[in-house]
Design a protein around this motif. Structure first.
Motif, mmCIF file in Angstrom:
data_model
loop_
_atom_site.group_PDB
_atom_site.id
_atom_site.type_symbol
_atom_site.label_atom_id
_atom_site.label_comp_id
_atom_site.label_asym_id
_atom_site.label_seq_id
_atom_site.Cartn_x
_atom_site.Cartn_y
_atom_site.Cartn_z
ATOM 1 N N ASP A 176 -43.654 -48.449 19.766
ATOM 2 C CA ASP A 176 -43.253 -49.681 19.077
ATOM 3 C C ASP A 176 -42.881 -49.461 17.616
ATOM 4 O O ASP A 176 -42.605 -50.425 16.898
ATOM 5 C CB ASP A 176 -44.347 -50.756 19.199
ATOM 6 N N ARG A 177 -42.839 -48.196 17.190
ATOM 7 C CA ARG A 177 -42.396 -47.882 15.827
ATOM 8 C C ARG A 177 -41.274 -46.850 15.785
ATOM 9 O O ARG A 177 -40.781 -46.537 14.700
ATOM 10 C CB ARG A 177 -43.568 -47.349 14.987
ATOM 11 N N THR A 178 -40.883 -46.332 16.936
ATOM 12 C CA THR A 178 -40.005 -45.167 16.936
ATOM 13 C C THR A 178 -38.877 -45.282 17.956
ATOM 14 O O THR A 178 -39.109 -45.641 19.118
ATOM 15 C CB THR A 178 -40.811 -43.885 17.238
ATOM 16 N N LEU A 179 -37.671 -44.965 17.491
ATOM 17 C CA LEU A 179 -36.495 -44.844 18.348
ATOM 18 C C LEU A 179 -35.946 -43.434 18.234
ATOM 19 O O LEU A 179 -36.166 -42.743 17.237
ATOM 20 C CB LEU A 179 -35.389 -45.812 17.906
ATOM 21 N N LYS A 194 -34.186 -39.336 14.916
ATOM 22 C CA LYS A 194 -35.406 -40.090 15.198
ATOM 23 C C LYS A 194 -35.603 -41.119 14.093
ATOM 24 O O LYS A 194 -35.536 -40.796 12.903
ATOM 25 C CB LYS A 194 -36.614 -39.164 15.265
ATOM 26 N N VAL A 195 -35.808 -42.377 14.483
ATOM 27 C CA VAL A 195 -36.009 -43.482 13.550
ATOM 28 C C VAL A 195 -37.475 -43.892 13.621
ATOM 29 O O VAL A 195 -37.941 -44.343 14.676
ATOM 30 C CB VAL A 195 -35.109 -44.688 13.891
ATOM 31 N N VAL A 196 -38.199 -43.743 12.527
ATOM 32 C CA VAL A 196 -39.630 -44.036 12.496
ATOM 33 C C VAL A 196 -39.909 -45.092 11.436
ATOM 34 O O VAL A 196 -39.543 -44.913 10.266
ATOM 35 C CB VAL A 196 -40.460 -42.770 12.210
ATOM 36 N N LEU A 228 -35.029 -41.807 8.847
ATOM 37 C CA LEU A 228 -34.186 -41.174 9.854
ATOM 38 C C LEU A 228 -34.326 -39.670 9.678
ATOM 39 O O LEU A 228 -34.067 -39.148 8.587
ATOM 40 C CB LEU A 228 -32.720 -41.571 9.683
ATOM 41 N N THR A 229 -34.722 -38.985 10.729
ATOM 42 C CA THR A 229 -34.874 -37.534 10.674
ATOM 43 C C THR A 229 -33.862 -36.904 11.623
ATOM 44 O O THR A 229 -33.769 -37.296 12.786
ATOM 45 C CB THR A 229 -36.301 -37.115 11.067
ATOM 46 N N ASP A 238 -41.052 -32.098 10.393
ATOM 47 C CA ASP A 238 -42.236 -32.946 10.328
ATOM 48 C C ASP A 238 -41.848 -34.324 9.810
ATOM 49 O O ASP A 238 -40.861 -34.487 9.086
ATOM 50 C CB ASP A 238 -43.286 -32.333 9.397
ATOM 51 N N GLU A 239 -42.647 -35.315 10.198
ATOM 52 C CA GLU A 239 -42.393 -36.666 9.709
ATOM 53 C C GLU A 239 -42.826 -36.767 8.250
ATOM 54 O O GLU A 239 -43.918 -36.358 7.876
ATOM 55 C CB GLU A 239 -43.142 -37.687 10.561
#
Length: 729
Positions: A176-179, A194-196, A228-229, A238-239
């Motif tokens: 619910d926090r990540t695409l 990756k969208v966090v 956005l990574t 890493d995030e």
């Protein structure tokens, strides 16, 4: 610069940026850090509209081509949009339009304030959104963000068409926090974004769209952050959140600023030009295994280019010698060692550019490690010699001495194609560059009748670079007691100067011809290339005086700078990339050449023209180039539609322009700081240079203009008697 105007088909070996790739009209905002940059609207959105250049790019791939922020499905109203002075954050203020709420009441326009803060860091894009309600009661509001990615190679964005593309793998909601958005290229590499978020999104209304249902209490700030990574198969990151990246960027900027001194002047606008240029240059200085390297420019050239890096280093050598050292080490590490016609490589040749991305991996374009440049190799030797003269850094020279020798060997073995003493080019790579000087568009070298010159082509300024390279090579050889080589290179340089002034000078034009074609016929056109001859010292003194006047005549001087081509020439077009435009780095090299030959007032005219231009340009950031129309009263220069901005050798030009009127020379072997016929204009009565690196200590210099005769006083705070200060009037 390089590979610019990509409207030619690939079969002709041309890679020019389509005019349709223009982003001038969109009034975009640009952020950059190492291999990552963003081009957004002034509102902070990324819109796949118009020229479709906006996006977030990483390693020559556009990962994100759509980013929209909506309030209850409506676009917010823009209040202001600014790049912070440190060039690290885009700050955008927005408010709400008139919005119908679920209870059938209306939310008045201007009730909600939104502040967007965006930044990029290598491999990441971050945004912090702050929301505040200025009404006296609670307001329900839905903020949604729409993301999409097309994963286009930058050469596609620039206009090259591809018959096939890879497979778009679409969206995946990990929690619910990540695409995650993914694409598998034809090179079988999976690239993903990756969208966090820092908080759960309440709905995922459609693919790539997330929403946050907020209850906004009066005067209570809420915020949403996301990152956005960007990664590709075989690699991960890493995030890291917004604040971690912001602090890391600030630390990088501080380290980059250590390369350059502080320069303050009596003119606030000139000081701002210097500060803006410094911030832009630092933002383009990427970390490499050998130190910092100035990437050429955003958006089209956000990578390492040999010629651009060297010229940027030469422009800043007197103030930033550490950058020159890093540039030399990087290019030495990437020097060609084999003969490979597919990439125009020859032993000893210096890199033209390096690229990443899908099209490079598939050899659809030859630029993964490409060597199609005629001038980077002699320029490399020039920089090595000038760097040693400035610093006395023998450790670095010992490290790169084999590379310097190989570069000079290349000049003799490969550069001079027909043995006539001149260095010529003729591309061998099927899809490589046709023209391989700094003006490398397909139509940049022509005869007076407009007919394009046939190869092999010997450009005038390249012979100057070769002349200077041989002289510097001789000086370096003497450090290693290689007397025979020193004598050979010095005699060769002296012979070249005599031969050049005989074959390239045109009495009728009062100018050096642009080039000799493959039949040794002169290209009898007036161009700015001839002005760069002055920078290298190959011009005879009498010819230098005449050339300085020629370049300031109305057909060459636009009022802002020297045009790349005279208005009288058949191919002149002020809106052309290389046939009538004005390039700040080109003007700076010409100005410094004029100063070296003892014409500081001519140099001052060129510096003043570009300073005046900067006052009309957003952020006072000189772009890669602008159009060559005559200066019009009360108006700024006309923008070129696909110019890079920031561009390394353009933002560094201010340092060489300042040197052109001061002619400051720092000679470590003599322990001497000298000024040759220095002048300051009325608008610049005082210049203070703080923390100038003299090796054994950092010193401050203060230059002051006195009286109508423009006498220049120089003071410094040097402690000791090892170095001397000298003024030649």
């Amino acid at each position: 610069m390089e590979i610019q105007e990509e409207k030619q088909v690939i079969e002709k070996g041309e890679f020019e940026v389509l005019a349709d790739a223009s982003y001038i009209d969109d009034r975009t905002q640009v952020l950059n850090h190492c291999d990552t940059f963003s081009i957004t609207s002034r509102s902070g959105d990324i819109l796949p509209l118009g020229k479709e250049v906006q996006g977030v790019y990483h390693q020559d791939t556009r990962f994100i081509n759509e980013l929209r922020l909506l309030l209850n499905d409506q676009y917010p109203v823009l209040l202001s949009s600014n790049i912070k002075e440190a060039n690290d954050v885009l700050s955008v203020d927005l408010t709400n339009p008139l919005i119908a709420l679920p209870d059938e009441t209306k939310l008045p326009q201007g009730s909600i304030h939104l502040h967007r803060s965006q930044l990029v860091r290598n491999g990441r894009f971050h945004e912090k959104i702050e929301i505040e309600n200025y009404l006296d009661h609670q307001i329900p509001l839905t903020i949604s963000l729409q993301f999409d990615g097309d994963f286009k190679d930058i050469f596609e964005v620039r206009g090259l068409e591809r018959e096939r593309r890879g497979i778009y793998l679409g969206y995946e909601q990990l929690n619910d926090r990540t695409l995650k958005i993914s694409y598998r290229g034809l090179d079988e590499v999976v690239r993903q974004c990756k969208v966090v978020f820092n908080r759960s999104f309440s709905t995922n209304e459609s693919a790539g769209r997330v929403a946050f249902d907020l209850q906004l209490e009066p005067k209570k700030l809420q915020h949403i952050e996301y990152s956005l990574t960007f990664s590709q198969e075989g690699g991960s990151q890493d995030e890291v959140d917004y604040w971690q990246s912001r602090h890391a960027n600030a630390s990088d900027l501080d380290r980059g600023k250590d390369y350059l001194p502080i320069i303050e002047t009596s003119n606030e606008q000139f000081t701002h030009w210097l500060n803006r240029s410094k911030a832009d240059l630092v933002s383009l200085m990427a970390d490499t295994p050998t130190g910092k390297y100035p990437y050429a420019g955003v958006p089209w050239y956000n990578t390492a280019f040999g010629r651009d890096g060297i010229i940027t280093a030469l422009e800043t050598l007197w103030v930033a010698p550490k950058l020159s050292r890093d540039v030399l080490l990087f290019l030495a590490a990437n020097q060609a060692t084999t003969l490979d016609e597919s990439i125009d490589a020859e032993p000893g040749k210096i890199l033209h550019e390096t690229r990443g991305g899908e099209m490079v991996a598939l050899n659809e374009v030859p630029f993964k490690q490409y060597y199609g440049t005629i001038d980077a190799t002699p320029l490399f030797v020039m920089l090595a010699g000038a760097y040693y003269e400035r610093t006395g850094d023998m450790d670095t020279i010992k490290r790169i001495w084999p590379n310097v020798q190989k570069a000079l060997d290349w000049i003799y073995q490969y550069g001079d194609l027909d043995g006539d003493g001149y260095v010529e080019y003729q591309h061998k790579s099927k899809n490589g560059l046709t023209n391989q000087g700094w003006k490398d568009s397909h139509d940049s070298v022509s005869h007076a009748n407009g007919q394009l010159a046939e190869p092999a082509i010997a450009l005038c300024e390249v012979q100057g670079y070769v002349y200077s390279a041989k002289l510097y090579g001789a000086k370096l050889a003497e450090l290693f007691n290689e007397t025979a080589k020193a004598n050979q290179w010095r005699k060769s340089a002296e012979k070249l100067k005599i031969q050049f002034n005989k074959d390239f000078w045109d009495e009728a034009l009062s100018c050096y011809v642009l080039a000799l074609d493959g039949q040794k016929k002169p290209c009898r056109v007036k161009s700015s290339n001839a002005g760069q001859v002055l920078y290298t010292g190959i011009a005879d003194c009498e010819k230098a005086e005449r050339l300085s006047k020629t370049l300031l005549e109305s057909d060459m001087y636009s009022g802002w700078g020297v045009r790349t081509l005279s208005q009288h020439e058949a191919r002149y077009n002020p809106m052309s990339y290389h046939n009538g435009s004005v390039w700040p780095h080109d003007v700076a090299l010409i100005a410094d050449g004029m100063g070296q030959y003892g014409y500081p007032h001519n140099a001052l005219k060129l510096m003043t023209g570009l300073f005046d231009a900067s006052l009309f340009i957003n952020l006072q950031r000189l772009p890669e180039l602008f159009c060559g129309m005559d200066r019009r009263e009360g108006e700024g220069p006309t923008a070129y539609p696909v110019a890079c901005s920031p561009q390394a050798w353009s933002v560094a030009a201010v340092y060489l322009l300042l040197r052109s009127i001061l002619q400051i020379n720092i000679d470590n072997s003599k322990r001497e700081v000298s000024f040759y016929k220095p002048i300051l204009p009325e608008y610049l009565e005082r210049v203070v240079i703080k923390n100038l690196d003299l090796g054994n200590q950092m010193v401050n210099l203060e230059l002051t203009r006195h009286g109508k005769d423009n006498m220049i006083g120089v003071n410094w705070n040097y402690e000791g008697n090892e170095w001397v200060l000298k003024i030649i009037k």
